[in-house]
Scaffold this active site. Sequence first.
Site, mmCIF file in Angstrom:
data_model
loop_
_atom_site.group_PDB
_atom_site.id
_atom_site.type_symbol
_atom_site.label_atom_id
_atom_site.label_comp_id
_atom_site.label_asym_id
_atom_site.label_seq_id
_atom_site.Cartn_x
_atom_site.Cartn_y
_atom_site.Cartn_z
ATOM 1 N N ARG A 1 -25.852 -2.772 7.079
ATOM 2 C CA ARG A 1 -25.792 -4.205 6.742
ATOM 3 C C ARG A 1 -25.929 -5.098 7.973
ATOM 4 O O ARG A 1 -25.995 -6.309 7.863
ATOM 5 C CB ARG A 1 -24.545 -4.546 5.947
ATOM 6 C CG ARG A 1 -23.253 -4.388 6.603
ATOM 7 C CD ARG A 1 -22.097 -4.983 5.786
ATOM 8 N NE ARG A 1 -22.133 -4.707 4.354
ATOM 9 C CZ ARG A 1 -21.145 -5.077 3.520
ATOM 10 N NH1 ARG A 1 -20.097 -5.713 3.967
ATOM 11 N NH2 ARG A 1 -21.214 -4.827 2.229
ATOM 12 N N GLU B 1 -19.194 -6.237 9.987
ATOM 13 C CA GLU B 1 -20.135 -5.493 10.840
ATOM 14 C C GLU B 1 -21.189 -6.404 11.443
ATOM 15 O O GLU B 1 -21.578 -6.228 12.600
ATOM 16 C CB GLU B 1 -20.797 -4.383 10.019
ATOM 17 C CG GLU B 1 -19.879 -3.192 9.733
ATOM 18 C CD GLU B 1 -18.939 -3.414 8.557
ATOM 19 O OE1 GLU B 1 -19.025 -4.478 7.904
ATOM 20 O OE2 GLU B 1 -18.105 -2.523 8.292
ATOM 21 N N LYS C 1 0.869 -1.194 0.000
ATOM 22 C CA LYS C 1 0.000 0.000 0.000
ATOM 23 C C LYS C 1 0.900 1.237 0.000
ATOM 24 O O LYS C 1 1.876 1.308 0.751
ATOM 25 C CB LYS C 1 -0.874 -0.023 1.267
ATOM 26 C CG LYS C 1 -2.169 0.712 1.185
ATOM 27 C CD LYS C 1 -3.108 0.264 2.326
ATOM 28 C CE LYS C 1 -4.491 0.816 2.133
ATOM 29 N NZ LYS C 1 -5.467 0.267 3.098
HETATM 30 C C1 LIG Z 1 -18.788 -2.665 4.744
HETATM 31 C C2 LIG Z 1 -17.633 -1.704 4.828
HETATM 32 N N1 LIG Z 1 -17.026 -1.510 6.021
HETATM 33 C C3 LIG Z 1 -16.002 -0.641 6.123
HETATM 34 C C4 LIG Z 1 -15.563 0.044 5.017
HETATM 35 C C5 LIG Z 1 -14.473 1.078 5.140
HETATM 36 N N2 LIG Z 1 -13.275 0.706 4.396
HETATM 37 C C6 LIG Z 1 -12.998 1.213 3.221
HETATM 38 S S1 LIG Z 1 -11.603 0.630 2.583
HETATM 39 C C7 LIG Z 1 -11.328 -0.330 3.950
HETATM 40 C C8 LIG Z 1 -10.132 -1.202 4.051
HETATM 41 C C9 LIG Z 1 -10.135 -2.152 2.890
HETATM 42 O O1 LIG Z 1 -9.005 -2.979 2.996
HETATM 43 P P1 LIG Z 1 -8.629 -3.831 1.728
HETATM 44 O O2 LIG Z 1 -9.822 -4.508 1.208
HETATM 45 O O3 LIG Z 1 -7.485 -4.671 2.131
HETATM 46 O O4 LIG Z 1 -8.209 -2.772 0.625
HETATM 47 P P2 LIG Z 1 -6.899 -1.851 0.620
HETATM 48 O O5 LIG Z 1 -7.329 -0.509 1.158
HETATM 49 O O6 LIG Z 1 -5.868 -2.512 1.453
HETATM 50 O O7 LIG Z 1 -6.507 -1.761 -0.827
HETATM 51 C C10 LIG Z 1 -12.363 -0.190 4.844
HETATM 52 C C11 LIG Z 1 -12.449 -0.899 6.137
HETATM 53 C C12 LIG Z 1 -16.227 -0.196 3.789
HETATM 54 N N3 LIG Z 1 -15.871 0.461 2.644
HETATM 55 N N4 LIG Z 1 -17.234 -1.075 3.719
HETATM 56 MG MG LIG Z 2 -5.515 -4.446 2.048
#
Ligand SMILES: Cc1ncc(C[n+]2csc(CCOP(=O)(O)OP(=O)(O)O)c2C)c(N)n1
Ligand SMILES: [Mg+2]
Length: 707
Positions: free
Chosen positions: A396, A368, A282
């Site tokens: 959700r 969640e 990242k």
């Molecule tokens: C249901 C839900 N919960 C929380 C979030 C907030 N959120 C956005 S990106 C993220 C982290 C995602 O991690 P990953 O899938 O590993 O993607 P990366 O940012 O590492 O590329 C979160 C928790 C969301 N978008 N949807």
């Molecule tokens: Mg990730």
Amino acid sequence: MALLETIQGPRDLDKLSSEQLTELAAEIRAYLIPTVAKTSGHIGPNLGVVELTIALHRVFDSPRDTVLWDVGHQAYVHKLLTGRHDFSTLRQEGGLSGYPARAESEHDVIENSHASTALAYADGIAKAHQVRGVTDRQVVAVIGDGALTGGMAWEALNNIAAAKDRPVIIVVNDNERSYTPTIGGLADHLATLRTTQGYERFLEWGRGMLGRTPVIGTPLYEALHGVKKGLKDIVAPQGMFEDLGLKYVGPVDGHDIAGMEAALRRARNYHGPVIVHAITRKGEGYPAARNHQLDQLHQVGPDSDPETGQPLAPAGTSWTSVFADEMVKVGAERDDVVGITAAMLHPVGLHKFAERHPDRIFDVGIAEQHAVTSAAGMAFAGLHPVVAIYATFLNRAFDQVLMDCALHKAGVTFIADRAGVTGNDGASHNGMWDMSIFQVVPGLRIAAPRDGAQLRAQLREALDVADAPTMIRFSKGAVCDDIPAVATAGGMDVLRTTAGTALTPDGTALTPDVLVVSVGAMAGVALDVAERLADQGIGATVVDPRWVKPVDRALVRLAAEHRLVVTIEDNVRVGGVGSVIAQELRDAGVWTPLRDFGIPARFLDHAHRGTVLEQIGLTGQRVAHEVVGLVAGLGAPGGGAERMDRVERVDRVGEHGVEHGVGSGVEHVIEHSVERVERAERVEQAAAGASDVPESPNGAAPKVTAR
Ligand SMILES: Cc1ncc(C[n+]2csc(CCOP(=O)(O)OP(=O)(O)O)c2C)c(N)n1
Ligand SMILES: [Mg+2]
Ligand SMILES: CC(=O)[C@@H](O)[C@H](O)COP(=O)(O)O
């Protein structure tokens, strides 16, 4: 941007040499870092998928092949490679969305930024292809290691793995992080698989060397390949994915374009459900992100320093920080209070609590539903969980709040952060449904604090409830200055009464025409409305219910003493606080007309919060304008008789049997009726003069009819 400007679509990538592809990746980083620093956006995630996205669009033929992005916050590179090169108004009104958007491009499919949905989409599309006999189009879903901790992702994997003849290509973008390092058994398994990376390199070497060895080369390579699998089993537990029946390709360096292309081609040629496990970093190529321990600059801006990724101007005190600080105090006073987050420890403000009570904080991953039901379990076992989840993501977990918490009268406190219009993250991030959705949950109590002092107080009140779930919802961004009450009515705060109006000993404000019910963060707007009404000679009482569910009985009484009730909330109107109050008035036989102001039940495009509120008319000026017209339409007050009639009915009916009406206040009501008649005449004269009455939206002065 020389090379990037030549890329109007994915097929333009085919003509680039490997050196040019490397140069293109550098151009993309050089463009995104300063641009996103200014606009705001998810710089860390996007810098982590530059090479992955280039390789993906070279191997697959979007939009003929369907490319899906889970969450979609990491789709900026995808947008750049599909012809969208102007990010100068990213996430702003009329600018590019921060997520895929079908209106922007035929290459975009999933607009919903809620995590863990892409694999279900992929399963559905693959099934549709099978039903329709489509065999020449691929379905590719890119999902992060964080999103892979979401339950929906595993429901989909279970289905995808079921059909060996139904091709779905899953690219796991494994950067070991959501915001903070990804938690859980899955994360550990991915880590195990990562450690076998050495075998991949060994295999690549073996393929190269042995491929050139006549006769024994190939069989020896195949034997080695078999050994690799065996060795993996020795070093790493048998791949969970392979146990599920998914072909596993990887781990592969997600920043090696050629390596990613080779892995993606193997996956494409597999013609079944297959996972490509890409290892990425990242914030790759941006030291400020790579060195950012907290979340590798998951997001920045607006107006942050591109050198450091840090904001150029200090942000004000946020609602979240008020909650964070109060939780620290609570944590020191009560050892039964624990915190739960769904992979958003810092964004929801539980990090300070976590630092002080590491054994009383639980990060469940992007899960969640699990967060809520595990909280019900904790409450059953004697704890008081505080579950902090953005309002939009709490949607959700509705069934879990309803059936696992409320049905069992679980003493769980939900913190619905980012409630109301959030703006720049677009339609799926507005926390605009919670006070409608959760309105129907029996026993759940909902508070909407108007400022930091109320947030602290209501959090305490919520934590004192052990036999029912409670919910506190507050906005994104900077908290307003504390707004003092001038009186109380029942459990409500009276924020303003009409000047000169007597208050009865019990603090009930009397006489003015309009009762303005101010919900949560809309207090500033509500007080502005009252001010504007006063300028038009219209008296208003502004009341803040504090707890909007259940409706305070004193609010019903107050409504009976006014000629018009106006509710203002940062929530959809449908099923919102206004509509529930209207229902309570009807049930109590109080027929004071009510106009509810809120968010229309439609998806709101990305724009700054203030811009969106203006677009939907949730401003002091717009509300006041409409209320002036409504009051004028009421004509001259109906005098004591009308009000007596309205007031008496409060004696007769009520949801809880016979309610004591406002008999004690009736005489005050009559004596003020005369005053009101005179004022109504002044309003009519003013309207007739059409001089200082604000123009109605359609340009005509509001219609004034005498009774
Ligand atoms: C249901 C839900 N919960 C929380 C979030 C907030 N959120 C956005 S990106 C993220 C982290 C995602 O991690 P990953 O899938 O590993 O993607 P990366 O940012 O590492 O590329 C979160 C928790 C969301 N978008 N949807
Ligand atoms: Mg990730
Ligand atoms: C992509 C995602 O869901 C989060 O990163 C979100 O953008 C955070 O929103 P805030 O900026 O309100 O914390």
